[in-house]
Design a protein around this motif. Structure first.
Motif, PDB file in Angstrom:
ATOM      1  N   SER A  68      28.584   2.583  -7.601  1.00  0.00           N
ATOM      2  CA  SER A  68      27.293   1.968  -7.922  1.00  0.00           C
ATOM      3  C   SER A  68      26.531   1.618  -6.650  1.00  0.00           C
ATOM      4  CB  SER A  68      27.489   0.710  -8.766  1.00  0.00           C
ATOM      5  OG  SER A  68      28.017   1.048 -10.025  1.00  0.00           O
ATOM      6  N   ARG A  69      27.235   1.096  -5.651  1.00  0.00           N
ATOM      7  CA  ARG A  69      26.574   0.755  -4.379  1.00  0.00           C
ATOM      8  C   ARG A  69      26.059   2.013  -3.690  1.00  0.00           C
ATOM      9  NH1 ARG A  69      31.200  -2.777  -3.287  1.00  0.00           N
ATOM     10  NH2 ARG A  69      31.852  -1.146  -1.854  1.00  0.00           N
ATOM     11  N   VAL A  70      26.864   3.068  -3.718  1.00  0.00           N
ATOM     12  CA  VAL A  70      26.461   4.320  -3.088  1.00  0.00           C
ATOM     13  C   VAL A  70      25.216   4.871  -3.773  1.00  0.00           C
ATOM     14  CG1 VAL A  70      27.132   6.730  -2.685  1.00  0.00           C
ATOM     15  CG2 VAL A  70      28.745   4.893  -2.200  1.00  0.00           C
ATOM     16  N   MET A  71      25.200   4.886  -5.092  1.00  0.00           N
ATOM     17  CA  MET A  71      24.030   5.387  -5.827  1.00  0.00           C
ATOM     18  C   MET A  71      22.802   4.530  -5.542  1.00  0.00           C
ATOM     19  SD  MET A  71      24.589   8.209  -7.169  1.00  0.00           S
ATOM     20  CE  MET A  71      23.052   8.322  -8.043  1.00  0.00           C
ATOM     21  N   ARG A  72      22.990   3.219  -5.472  1.00  0.00           N
ATOM     22  CA  ARG A  72      21.869   2.321  -5.162  1.00  0.00           C
ATOM     23  C   ARG A  72      21.323   2.647  -3.766  1.00  0.00           C
ATOM     24  NH1 ARG A  72      24.168  -2.901  -5.137  1.00  0.00           N
ATOM     25  NH2 ARG A  72      24.526  -2.518  -2.942  1.00  0.00           N
ATOM     26  N   ASP A  73      22.220   2.859  -2.801  1.00  0.00           N
ATOM     27  CA  ASP A  73      21.799   3.180  -1.437  1.00  0.00           C
ATOM     28  C   ASP A  73      21.082   4.525  -1.370  1.00  0.00           C
ATOM     29  OD1 ASP A  73      22.945   0.792  -0.667  1.00  0.00           O
ATOM     30  OD2 ASP A  73      24.709   1.720   0.283  1.00  0.00           O
ATOM     31  N   ILE A  74      21.597   5.517  -2.100  1.00  0.00           N
ATOM     32  CA  ILE A  74      20.964   6.835  -2.125  1.00  0.00           C
ATOM     33  C   ILE A  74      19.580   6.746  -2.750  1.00  0.00           C
ATOM     34  CG2 ILE A  74      21.076   9.133  -3.201  1.00  0.00           C
ATOM     35  CD1 ILE A  74      24.140   8.977  -2.786  1.00  0.00           C
ATOM     36  N   THR A  75      19.462   6.022  -3.844  1.00  0.00           N
ATOM     37  CA  THR A  75      18.169   5.855  -4.516  1.00  0.00           C
ATOM     38  C   THR A  75      17.173   5.160  -3.594  1.00  0.00           C
ATOM     39  OG1 THR A  75      19.242   5.783  -6.671  1.00  0.00           O
ATOM     40  CG2 THR A  75      17.020   4.863  -6.537  1.00  0.00           C
ATOM     41  N   ALA A  76      17.623   4.125  -2.898  1.00  0.00           N
ATOM     42  CA  ALA A  76      16.745   3.402  -1.970  1.00  0.00           C
ATOM     43  C   ALA A  76      16.301   4.315  -0.828  1.00  0.00           C
ATOM     44  CB  ALA A  76      17.447   2.159  -1.422  1.00  0.00           C
ATOM     45  N   ALA A  77      17.226   5.112  -0.281  1.00  0.00           N
ATOM     46  CA  ALA A  77      16.878   6.026   0.809  1.00  0.00           C
ATOM     47  C   ALA A  77      15.886   7.087   0.335  1.00  0.00           C
ATOM     48  CB  ALA A  77      18.142   6.685   1.359  1.00  0.00           C
ATOM     49  N   ALA A  78      16.101   7.632  -0.850  1.00  0.00           N
ATOM     50  CA  ALA A  78      15.187   8.637  -1.396  1.00  0.00           C
ATOM     51  C   ALA A  78      13.794   8.049  -1.601  1.00  0.00           C
ATOM     52  CB  ALA A  78      15.736   9.187  -2.708  1.00  0.00           C
ATOM     53  N   SER A  79      13.713   6.836  -2.086  1.00  0.00           N
ATOM     54  CA  SER A  79      12.414   6.173  -2.274  1.00  0.00           C
ATOM     55  C   SER A  79      11.715   5.952  -0.939  1.00  0.00           C
ATOM     56  CB  SER A  79      12.593   4.836  -2.988  1.00  0.00           C
ATOM     57  OG  SER A  79      13.065   5.043  -4.290  1.00  0.00           O
ATOM     58  N   ARG A  80      12.475   5.554   0.057  1.00  0.00           N
ATOM     59  CA  ARG A  80      11.916   5.310   1.391  1.00  0.00           C
ATOM     60  C   ARG A  80      11.385   6.619   2.001  1.00  0.00           C
ATOM     61  NH1 ARG A  80      15.912   2.590   2.855  1.00  0.00           N
ATOM     62  NH2 ARG A  80      17.109   4.253   3.804  1.00  0.00           N
ATOM     63  N   ILE A  81      12.152   7.699   1.874  1.00  0.00           N
ATOM     64  CA  ILE A  81      11.731   8.994   2.406  1.00  0.00           C
ATOM     65  C   ILE A  81      10.477   9.493   1.686  1.00  0.00           C
ATOM     66  CG2 ILE A  81      12.384  11.443   2.521  1.00  0.00           C
ATOM     67  CD1 ILE A  81      15.292  10.399   3.065  1.00  0.00           C
ATOM     68  N   LYS A  82      10.439   9.315   0.375  1.00  0.00           N
ATOM     69  CA  LYS A  82       9.268   9.737  -0.407  1.00  0.00           C
ATOM     70  C   LYS A  82       8.024   8.954   0.016  1.00  0.00           C
ATOM     71  CE  LYS A  82       7.732  10.444  -5.135  1.00  0.00           C
ATOM     72  NZ  LYS A  82       8.066  10.322  -6.550  1.00  0.00           N
ATOM     73  N   ALA A  83       8.170   7.651   0.238  1.00  0.00           N
ATOM     74  CA  ALA A  83       7.039   6.818   0.678  1.00  0.00           C
ATOM     75  C   ALA A  83       6.568   7.239   2.072  1.00  0.00           C
ATOM     76  CB  ALA A  83       7.429   5.346   0.668  1.00  0.00           C
ATOM     77  N   GLN A  84       7.505   7.538   2.974  1.00  0.00           N
ATOM     78  CA  GLN A  84       7.138   7.972   4.322  1.00  0.00           C
ATOM     79  C   GLN A  84       6.400   9.311   4.286  1.00  0.00           C
ATOM     80  OE1 GLN A  84      11.026   7.946   6.108  1.00  0.00           O
ATOM     81  NE2 GLN A  84      10.853   5.814   6.789  1.00  0.00           N
TER      82      GLN A  84
END
Length: 125
Positions: free
Chosen positions: A7-23
Motif C-alpha cells: 500500500s505504501r509503495v502504491m501510494r508513493d508511485i501514485t504521488a510520483a506519477a501525479s508530480r511528474i504529470k504536474a511538472q
C-alpha cells in the motif's frame, strides 16, 4: 496499525506519477505550439558543432521540424525568463531537444546544455 508495504509503495508511485504529470503540464504551458512564426522563420536550415554533429531545420506538412541525431520532431518555441528564446522538439514519445536560439560572430546559433555543465554550440553553415 501499520500500513502494508504494498500500500505504501502504491501510494508513493501514485504521488510520483501525479508530480511528474504536474511538472509536464507546467512545462507545456510555457510552450508556444506551433512555434512563434517569427522565431521559426529566422532559423537557418543547417547547424553544426564539430565535436558533436549537426542539426537540421526543415519543413514538413507546413510545420518546422528539427532533426538532431536520432531525434526528430515538430518545433515549439519558448520565451525564457531572461528574454531569450528556445526551440523545443515536441511530439508523442519524443525525446525533447531544447536549444537556445542565438548568434555568434554574425552567424545564427543553437545552444544545447546537456544538464551536466557541458554547452554545445551549433553554428549555421
Amino acid at each position: 496499525m501499520t500500513v502494508p508495504v504494498a500500500s505504501r509503495v502504491m501510494r508513493d508511485i501514485t504521488a510520483a506519477a501525479s508530480r511528474i504529470k504536474a511538472q509536464a503540464g507546467a512545462k507545456r504551458e510555457r510552450l508556444t505550439y506551433p512555434g512563434d512564426s517569427a522565431v521559426l522563420a529566422g532559423l537557418a536550415g543547417h547547424y553544426r558543432d564539430p565535436s558533436v554533429g549537426q542539426i537540421t531545420i526543415s519543413e514538413k506538412n507546413g510545420q518546422k521540424w528539427i532533426k538532431a541525431g536520432f531525434v526528430e520532431g515538430p518545433l515549439a518555441t519558448r520565451k525564457n525568463a531572461d528574454g531569450s528564446v528556445s526551440i523545443i522538439s515536441v511530439g508523442p514519445g519524443n525525446i525533447g531537444v531544447d536549444t537556445l536560439v542565438g548568434t555568434a560572430g554574425g552567424k545564427r546559433t543553437l545552444g544545447i546544455n546537456d544538464g551536466q555543465q557541458t554547452q554545445y554550440l551549433y553554428v549555421e553553415d
